[in-house]
Design an enzyme around this catalytic site. Sequence first.
Site, mmCIF file in Angstrom:
data_model
loop_
_atom_site.group_PDB
_atom_site.id
_atom_site.type_symbol
_atom_site.label_atom_id
_atom_site.label_comp_id
_atom_site.label_asym_id
_atom_site.label_seq_id
_atom_site.Cartn_x
_atom_site.Cartn_y
_atom_site.Cartn_z
ATOM 1 N N LYS A 1 0.818 -1.228 0.000
ATOM 2 C CA LYS A 1 0.000 0.000 0.000
ATOM 3 C C LYS A 1 0.842 1.264 0.000
ATOM 4 O O LYS A 1 0.548 2.232 -0.667
ATOM 5 C CB LYS A 1 -0.824 0.037 1.305
ATOM 6 C CG LYS A 1 -2.252 -0.314 1.161
ATOM 7 C CD LYS A 1 -3.067 -0.176 2.454
ATOM 8 C CE LYS A 1 -2.359 -0.109 3.773
ATOM 9 N NZ LYS A 1 -3.269 -0.244 4.943
ATOM 10 N N LYS A 2 1.900 1.266 0.851
ATOM 11 C CA LYS A 2 2.609 2.529 1.130
ATOM 12 C C LYS A 2 4.064 2.518 0.696
ATOM 13 O O LYS A 2 4.771 3.517 0.855
ATOM 14 C CB LYS A 2 2.532 2.853 2.630
ATOM 15 C CG LYS A 2 1.094 3.077 3.097
ATOM 16 C CD LYS A 2 0.979 3.413 4.578
ATOM 17 C CE LYS A 2 -0.484 3.520 4.994
ATOM 18 N NZ LYS A 2 -0.668 3.627 6.452
HETATM 19 N N1 C2G Z 1 -7.155 7.714 11.822
HETATM 20 C C1 C2G Z 1 -7.905 8.750 12.381
HETATM 21 N N2 C2G Z 1 -7.293 9.930 12.720
HETATM 22 C C2 C2G Z 1 -5.971 10.095 12.518
HETATM 23 C C3 C2G Z 1 -5.188 9.055 11.973
HETATM 24 C C4 C2G Z 1 -5.828 7.863 11.619
HETATM 25 O O1 C2G Z 1 -9.131 8.634 12.574
HETATM 26 N N3 C2G Z 1 -5.426 11.269 12.841
HETATM 27 C C5 C2G Z 1 -7.826 6.468 11.444
HETATM 28 C C6 C2G Z 1 -7.723 6.177 9.941
HETATM 29 O O2 C2G Z 1 -8.673 6.941 9.214
HETATM 30 C C7 C2G Z 1 -8.001 4.683 9.901
HETATM 31 C C8 C2G Z 1 -7.426 4.207 11.252
HETATM 32 O O3 C2G Z 1 -7.222 5.372 12.066
HETATM 33 O O4 C2G Z 1 -9.402 4.421 9.847
HETATM 34 C C9 C2G Z 1 -6.101 3.498 11.062
HETATM 35 O O5 C2G Z 1 -5.231 4.368 10.380
HETATM 36 P P1 C2G Z 1 -3.997 3.783 9.588
HETATM 37 O O6 C2G Z 1 -3.192 2.933 10.466
HETATM 38 O O7 C2G Z 1 -3.328 4.900 8.853
HETATM 39 O O8 C2G Z 1 -4.734 2.817 8.578
HETATM 40 P P2 C2G Z 1 -4.419 2.599 7.081
HETATM 41 O O9 C2G Z 1 -2.966 2.315 6.882
HETATM 42 O O10 C2G Z 1 -5.081 3.687 6.325
HETATM 43 O O11 C2G Z 1 -5.109 1.189 6.834
HETATM 44 O O12 C2G Z 1 -8.005 -1.807 4.889
HETATM 45 C C10 C2G Z 1 -7.719 -0.475 5.089
HETATM 46 C C11 C2G Z 1 -6.408 -0.267 5.659
HETATM 47 O O13 C2G Z 1 -6.011 -1.337 6.437
HETATM 48 C C12 C2G Z 1 -6.397 1.034 6.440
#
Ligand code: C2G
Length: 130
Positions: A45-46
């Site tokens: 993904k990243k």
């Molecule tokens: N999040 C949030 N506020 C932030 C940072 C993150 O509400 N300041 C939320 C994100 O929107 C997400 C969750 O925390 O719903 C987890 O964030 P990440 O670890 O960045 O998740 P991500 O890598 O986007 O993985 O299947 C989907 C992926 O697994 C999501």
Amino acid sequence: MYKTVITFGTFDVFHVGHLKILERARNLGTSLVVGVSTDALNYSKKGRYPVYQEEERLEIIKAIRYVEYVFLEHSLEAKGEYIRQYEADLLVMGDDWEGRFDQFSDLCEVMYLPRTPAISTTAVIEKIRL
Ligand code: C2G
């Protein structure tokens, strides 16, 4: 009120934004199930591996009191199978994913919650680096 809420994320370098979405997701239902992205999924993904390995991230999420059950999320596209497996009636994601998982709305409700402003794993890593 929903019965089983499901959400997904990497939750690397756990911070209060992560905590808040888990709390809000839990408060929408009776129990919260969390799919924690594997290291390999994160890389695809990243383009980088998380700071904390998947087993550590899993342990941290498992210990959060809003969370009933955790599992490793191996593929973004498998969400439908996870929703069915855990009999979730609500999928919650942060609004950085707005619209991205609408195709699962035939299996359960899909809701995008606003992100907590001004905090992210990337910002924490940058702050430590300085
Ligand atoms: N999040 C949030 N506020 C932030 C940072 C993150 O509400 N300041 C939320 C994100 O929107 C997400 C969750 O925390 O719903 C987890 O964030 P990440 O670890 O960045 O998740 P991500 O890598 O986007 O993985 O299947 C989907 C992926 O697994 C999501």
